[in-house]
Each structure stands twice: as C-alpha cells, then as structure tokens.
Scaffold this active site. Structure first.
Site, PDB file in Angstrom:
ATOM      1  N   ASP A  98       0.846  -1.198   0.000  1.00  0.00           N
ATOM      2  CA  ASP A  98       0.000   0.000   0.000  1.00  0.00           C
ATOM      3  C   ASP A  98       0.883   1.251   0.000  1.00  0.00           C
ATOM      4  OD1 ASP A  98      -1.891   2.034   0.621  1.00  0.00           O
ATOM      5  OD2 ASP A  98      -3.154   0.572   1.650  1.00  0.00           O
ATOM      6  N   HIS A 100      -0.442   4.511   0.034  1.00  0.00           N
ATOM      7  CA  HIS A 100      -1.135   5.699   0.540  1.00  0.00           C
ATOM      8  C   HIS A 100      -0.512   6.161   1.857  1.00  0.00           C
ATOM      9  CE1 HIS A 100      -4.040   3.699  -2.135  1.00  0.00           C
ATOM     10  NE2 HIS A 100      -4.382   4.939  -2.459  1.00  0.00           N
ATOM     11  N   SER A 151      -5.389  -4.164   2.156  1.00  0.00           N
ATOM     12  CA  SER A 151      -4.597  -3.841   3.346  1.00  0.00           C
ATOM     13  C   SER A 151      -5.272  -4.292   4.632  1.00  0.00           C
ATOM     14  CB  SER A 151      -4.322  -2.339   3.411  1.00  0.00           C
ATOM     15  OG  SER A 151      -3.602  -1.948   2.269  1.00  0.00           O
TER      16      SER A 151
HETATM   17 CO1  B1M Z   1      -5.601   5.482  -4.172  1.00  0.00          CO
HETATM   18  N1  B1M Z   1      -7.201   4.450  -3.753  1.00  0.00           N
HETATM   19  N2  B1M Z   1      -4.945   4.046  -5.302  1.00  0.00           N
HETATM   20  N3  B1M Z   1      -4.164   6.690  -4.593  1.00  0.00           N
HETATM   21  N4  B1M Z   1      -6.597   6.829  -3.303  1.00  0.00           N
HETATM   22  C1  B1M Z   1      -8.122   4.983  -2.755  1.00  0.00           C
HETATM   23  C2  B1M Z   1      -7.796   4.486  -1.361  1.00  0.00           C
HETATM   24  C3  B1M Z   1      -9.513   4.445  -3.293  1.00  0.00           C
HETATM   25  C4  B1M Z   1     -10.585   4.280  -2.208  1.00  0.00           C
HETATM   26  C5  B1M Z   1     -10.007   5.390  -4.397  1.00  0.00           C
HETATM   27  C6  B1M Z   1     -11.331   4.991  -5.001  1.00  0.00           C
HETATM   28  O1  B1M Z   1     -11.403   4.020  -5.719  1.00  0.00           O
HETATM   29  N5  B1M Z   1     -12.361   5.738  -4.737  1.00  0.00           N
HETATM   30  C7  B1M Z   1      -9.084   3.085  -3.951  1.00  0.00           C
HETATM   31  C8  B1M Z   1      -9.089   1.847  -3.040  1.00  0.00           C
HETATM   32  C9  B1M Z   1     -10.159   0.861  -3.417  1.00  0.00           C
HETATM   33  C10 B1M Z   1     -10.099  -0.405  -2.642  1.00  0.00           C
HETATM   34  O2  B1M Z   1      -9.128  -0.894  -2.161  1.00  0.00           O
HETATM   35  N6  B1M Z   1     -11.256  -0.971  -2.552  1.00  0.00           N
HETATM   36  C11 B1M Z   1      -7.691   3.414  -4.424  1.00  0.00           C
HETATM   37  C12 B1M Z   1      -7.011   2.704  -5.451  1.00  0.00           C
HETATM   38  C13 B1M Z   1      -7.810   1.662  -6.177  1.00  0.00           C
HETATM   39  C14 B1M Z   1      -5.667   2.977  -5.787  1.00  0.00           C
HETATM   40  C15 B1M Z   1      -4.794   2.208  -6.806  1.00  0.00           C
HETATM   41  C16 B1M Z   1      -4.929   0.689  -6.774  1.00  0.00           C
HETATM   42  C17 B1M Z   1      -5.121   2.764  -8.192  1.00  0.00           C
HETATM   43  C18 B1M Z   1      -4.414   2.090  -9.335  1.00  0.00           C
HETATM   44  O3  B1M Z   1      -3.207   1.991  -9.365  1.00  0.00           O
HETATM   45  N7  B1M Z   1      -5.198   1.642 -10.253  1.00  0.00           N
HETATM   46  C19 B1M Z   1      -3.393   2.669  -6.397  1.00  0.00           C
HETATM   47  C20 B1M Z   1      -2.852   1.758  -5.283  1.00  0.00           C
HETATM   48  C21 B1M Z   1      -1.412   1.709  -5.208  1.00  0.00           C
HETATM   49  C22 B1M Z   1      -0.974   0.907  -4.006  1.00  0.00           C
HETATM   50  O4  B1M Z   1      -1.217   1.290  -2.876  1.00  0.00           O
HETATM   51  N8  B1M Z   1      -0.351  -0.220  -4.253  1.00  0.00           N
HETATM   52  C23 B1M Z   1      -3.681   4.018  -5.804  1.00  0.00           C
HETATM   53  C24 B1M Z   1      -2.783   5.080  -5.829  1.00  0.00           C
HETATM   54  C25 B1M Z   1      -3.045   6.355  -5.311  1.00  0.00           C
HETATM   55  C26 B1M Z   1      -2.131   7.550  -5.509  1.00  0.00           C
HETATM   56  C27 B1M Z   1      -0.652   7.203  -5.495  1.00  0.00           C
HETATM   57  C28 B1M Z   1      -2.481   8.226  -6.808  1.00  0.00           C
HETATM   58  C29 B1M Z   1      -2.624   8.487  -4.347  1.00  0.00           C
HETATM   59  C30 B1M Z   1      -1.841   8.297  -3.035  1.00  0.00           C
HETATM   60  C31 B1M Z   1      -0.758   9.305  -2.824  1.00  0.00           C
HETATM   61  C32 B1M Z   1      -0.179   9.213  -1.445  1.00  0.00           C
HETATM   62  O5  B1M Z   1      -0.797   8.842  -0.468  1.00  0.00           O
HETATM   63  N9  B1M Z   1       1.059   9.571  -1.361  1.00  0.00           N
HETATM   64  C33 B1M Z   1      -4.032   7.958  -4.104  1.00  0.00           C
HETATM   65  C34 B1M Z   1      -5.038   8.687  -3.411  1.00  0.00           C
HETATM   66  C35 B1M Z   1      -4.709  10.117  -3.070  1.00  0.00           C
HETATM   67  C36 B1M Z   1      -6.288   8.119  -3.049  1.00  0.00           C
HETATM   68  C37 B1M Z   1      -7.532   8.796  -2.427  1.00  0.00           C
HETATM   69  C38 B1M Z   1      -8.217   9.563  -3.540  1.00  0.00           C
HETATM   70  C39 B1M Z   1      -7.292   9.721  -1.266  1.00  0.00           C
HETATM   71  C40 B1M Z   1      -6.530   9.140  -0.092  1.00  0.00           C
HETATM   72  C41 B1M Z   1      -6.115  10.193   0.886  1.00  0.00           C
HETATM   73  O6  B1M Z   1      -4.985  10.625   0.918  1.00  0.00           O
HETATM   74  N10 B1M Z   1      -7.083  10.705   1.693  1.00  0.00           N
HETATM   75  C42 B1M Z   1      -8.344   7.527  -1.943  1.00  0.00           C
HETATM   76  C43 B1M Z   1      -9.817   7.765  -1.831  1.00  0.00           C
HETATM   77  C44 B1M Z   1     -10.341   7.579  -0.405  1.00  0.00           C
HETATM   78  O7  B1M Z   1      -9.633   7.402   0.540  1.00  0.00           O
HETATM   79  N11 B1M Z   1     -11.613   7.551  -0.303  1.00  0.00           N
HETATM   80  C45 B1M Z   1      -7.774   6.445  -2.769  1.00  0.00           C
HETATM   81  C46 B1M Z   1      -6.845  11.730   2.669  1.00  0.00           C
HETATM   82  C47 B1M Z   1      -6.266  11.090   3.940  1.00  0.00           C
HETATM   83  C48 B1M Z   1      -6.006  12.148   4.995  1.00  0.00           C
HETATM   84  O8  B1M Z   1      -7.224  10.196   4.426  1.00  0.00           O
HETATM   85  O9  B1M Z   1      -5.613   8.263   4.393  1.00  0.00           O
HETATM   86  O10 B1M Z   1      -8.067   7.913   4.946  1.00  0.00           O
HETATM   87  P1  B1M Z   1      -6.860   8.741   4.992  1.00  0.00           P
HETATM   88  O11 B1M Z   1      -6.486   9.033   6.519  1.00  0.00           O
HETATM   89  C49 B1M Z   1      -7.437   9.443   7.478  1.00  0.00           C
HETATM   90  C50 B1M Z   1      -8.051   8.289   8.261  1.00  0.00           C
HETATM   91  O12 B1M Z   1      -8.239   7.135   7.484  1.00  0.00           O
HETATM   92  C51 B1M Z   1      -7.138   8.118   9.426  1.00  0.00           C
HETATM   93  O13 B1M Z   1      -6.660   9.428   9.687  1.00  0.00           O
HETATM   94  C52 B1M Z   1      -6.690  10.229   8.517  1.00  0.00           C
HETATM   95  C53 B1M Z   1      -7.426  11.528   8.756  1.00  0.00           C
HETATM   96  O14 B1M Z   1      -7.157  12.112   9.980  1.00  0.00           O
HETATM   97  N12 B1M Z   1      -5.983   7.240   9.360  1.00  0.00           N
HETATM   98  C54 B1M Z   1      -5.401   6.748  10.482  1.00  0.00           C
HETATM   99  C55 B1M Z   1      -5.284   6.776   8.310  1.00  0.00           C
HETATM  100  N13 B1M Z   1      -4.280   5.995   8.719  1.00  0.00           N
HETATM  101  C56 B1M Z   1      -4.321   5.970  10.043  1.00  0.00           C
HETATM  102  C57 B1M Z   1      -3.511   5.304  10.968  1.00  0.00           C
HETATM  103  C58 B1M Z   1      -3.817   5.458  12.331  1.00  0.00           C
HETATM  104  C59 B1M Z   1      -4.887   6.254  12.732  1.00  0.00           C
HETATM  105  C60 B1M Z   1      -5.699   6.893  11.821  1.00  0.00           C
HETATM  106  O15 B1M Z   1      -3.101   4.877  13.283  1.00  0.00           O
HETATM  107  C61 B1M Z   1      -2.030   4.033  12.971  1.00  0.00           C
END
Ligand code: B1M
Length: 215
Positions: A98, A100, A151
């Site tokens: 992963d 992200h 994940s």
């Molecule tokens: Co990706 N991606 N992505 N992506 N991406 C998602 C997660 C996805 C939901 C988008 C969608 O389809 N709507 C989807 C996953 C689907 C699934 O698994 N069912 C997805 C996909 C499919 C993919 C790829 C597979 C796409 C592809 O290649 N075809 C690929 C995966 C690569 C891989 O991981 N092997 C991929 C790639 C990417 C980018 C590189 C382009 C980029 C990431 C850049 C980076 O992080 N450096 C990206 C992004 C930006 C996203 C979305 C749009 C936004 C994520 C984000 O940063 N959110 C995302 C959509 C979504 O999440 N709904 C998506 C903002 C961030 C602050 O939120 O990380 O949730 P989040 O963190 C929150 C809480 O979750 C929590 O606190 C934070 C807020 O306070 N939290 C914790 C998180 N971790 C924590 C740990 C803790 C406590 C709290 O304690 C340990």
C-alpha cells in the site's frame, strides 16, 4: 472564488501555483489544523469520489495528493505544539503493498505535535520490518495504516504474525485507514489478536487512543 472554495479547488485540480499565498491568507483567519481538516481534506474526499466514479484519472489523483502534501508541509510549522515530548513512542507504517501515506503522515504530525515520538517507517512495509523496528526502537505502540481493501487483510495477517511470535501482548496496535471499519477492527480483529487492537477513524482519535494506551 472565495478563499475556502479556492483552496479546496486547488486540491481537486492539483494546482500548486499560488497555493502558499492562499494558505497565508487562510492562516490569518483560521488555525492550521482547521484548514487541513475542514478545507483540504474535503478536497481530497472529492478527489476520491471522482476517482471512484471514473471521472478522474490516476495521474490527476497523484497531482492532487502532491498538492495536499505541499499544503500540509507548509502548514505544519504553524500548528500548536505541546512541548516536552516523551509521552511514548509509536512505530508507524503503511502496510505491505500500500502506497497511501497522506493519512499516516497526518497521524505522525498530530502525535509528534502532542508529545509522542513517532518512528515513521514509510509505505509498503512488510510485517518483519514493522516488528523489527518496534523491537529496536522499543516502541510502546505499533500503528498501521492502509487504504486498500487488501490492506485490511494484510493487517489481519500482521496481527496473526504477532500472535505467533508471542509478542501480541507487548505492543498494543493502532489501526487506521479508509477501508477499515470499527466493527472489523474491534470485533473481528480484536477476537483473534492476543493483545490490544484499536481502530482510529482519524488522527485525533489516534491521539486519544495513544493517550489511553499510555495511561
Ligand atoms: Co488510491 N485508492 N490508489 N491513490 N486513493 C483509494 C484508497 C480508493 C478508495 C479510491 C477509489 O477508488 N475511490 C481506492 C481503493 C479501493 C479499494 O481498495 N477498494 C484506491 C485505489 C484503487 C488505488 C490504486 C490501486 C489505483 C491504481 O493503481 N489503479 C493505487 C494503489 C497503489 C498501491 O497502494 N499499491 C492508488 C494510488 C493512489 C495515488 C498514489 C495516486 C494516491 C496516493 C498518494 C499518497 O498517499 N502519497 C491515491 C489517493 C490520493 C487516493 C484517495 C483519492 C485519497 C486518499 C487520501 O490521501 N485521503 C483515496 C480515496 C479515499 O480514501 N476515499 C484512494 C486523505 C487522507 C487524509 O485520508 O488516508 O483515509 P486517509 O487518513 C485518514 C483516516 O483514514 C485516518 O486518519 C486520517 C485523517 O485524519 N488514518 C489513520 C489513516 N491511517 C491511520 C492510521 C492510524 C490512525 C488513523 O493509526 C495508525
């Protein structure tokens, strides 16, 4: 566009030019954390929706992520910091497979700014690396982040690995990321894990749970 709408738009459009000037203007009106939580994360949410519905292609998601990271880096020095540190140490990683890391890095910032020492291992970390770091750095807690559905399975495997190594009771585990649910972590995973595992919906809940672990 009004400032807040403009900032949100910058995230969605991946537009970095003029970002700092807008952030300066924003900082004159609201605390850095509020700007991140109420404005920038709202933009990322829209990006996720557009990507999910096929209206936005991956390279543009990456650009949005880059702007988000720049904005957070610019705002970080403006955040309140609790001095002292030494409240405890967490090893933090995005799990194997992963990439992200925006959420994980926010957790790092919030915990670091609130007296915790964070050993941030980065992305795509295999369980062996996480557990090695936890031992080496004498972590109090292990934190794992992951956004892919895959994940959530890796996290389960990681907890099972901790069980089989007999170290589950030594390291409470904090899990977060968009694909997790509270029920999955605090019922399913908690049932199989021989130590304590908790779910954090966001970085602030992560901080509260850290405080609880260390109490
Ligand atoms: Co990706 N991606 N992505 N992506 N991406 C998602 C997660 C996805 C939901 C988008 C969608 O389809 N709507 C989807 C996953 C689907 C699934 O698994 N069912 C997805 C996909 C499919 C993919 C790829 C597979 C796409 C592809 O290649 N075809 C690929 C995966 C690569 C891989 O991981 N092997 C991929 C790639 C990417 C980018 C590189 C382009 C980029 C990431 C850049 C980076 O992080 N450096 C990206 C992004 C930006 C996203 C979305 C749009 C936004 C994520 C984000 O940063 N959110 C995302 C959509 C979504 O999440 N709904 C998506 C903002 C961030 C602050 O939120 O990380 O949730 P989040 O963190 C929150 C809480 O979750 C929590 O606190 C934070 C807020 O306070 N939290 C914790 C998180 N971790 C924590 C740990 C803790 C406590 C709290 O304690 C340990």
């Amino acid at each position: 566009l009004p400032l807040w709408e403009r900032l949100k738009r910058r995230i969605i459009d991946g537009e970095k030019k003029g970002l700092e000037a807008d952030l300066d203007e924003a900082l004159a009106q609201r605390p850095a954390l509020e700007i991140i939580n109420d404005v920038l994360l709202d933009g990322m949410k829209t990006v996720g929706e557009l990507f999910g519905s096929g209206e936005m292609q991956l390279p543009f998601v990456l650009q949005s992520a880059e702007v988000m990271k720049s904005a957070v880096a610019y705002l970080e020095p403006h955040m309140d910091r609790v001095d002292g540190g030494g409240k405890g140490r967490i090893v933090l990683a995005t799990v194997k497979g992963d990439v992200h890391d925006i959420g994980k890095n926010l957790v790092d910032i919030i915990l670091s700014n609130n007296g915790y020492e964070v050993v941030n291992l980065g992305i795509k970390q295999p369980v062996s690396a996480i557990l090695e770091a936890a031992e080496d750095k004498k972590a109090d807690v292990i934190g794992m982040s992951g956004l892919l559905v895959k994940s959530t399975v890796i996290m389960k495997e990681n907890l099972e690995e901790m069980n089989s190594r007999g170290i589950a009771e030594r390291f409470p585990v904090l899990l977060g990321g968009a694909a997790l649910t509270r029920a999955y972590v605090e019922q399913d995973l908690a049932d199989l894990f021989q130590g304590e595992v908790r779910y954090a919906r966001d970085a602030f809940e992560g901080l509260r749970l850290m405080d609880a672990f260390m109490a």
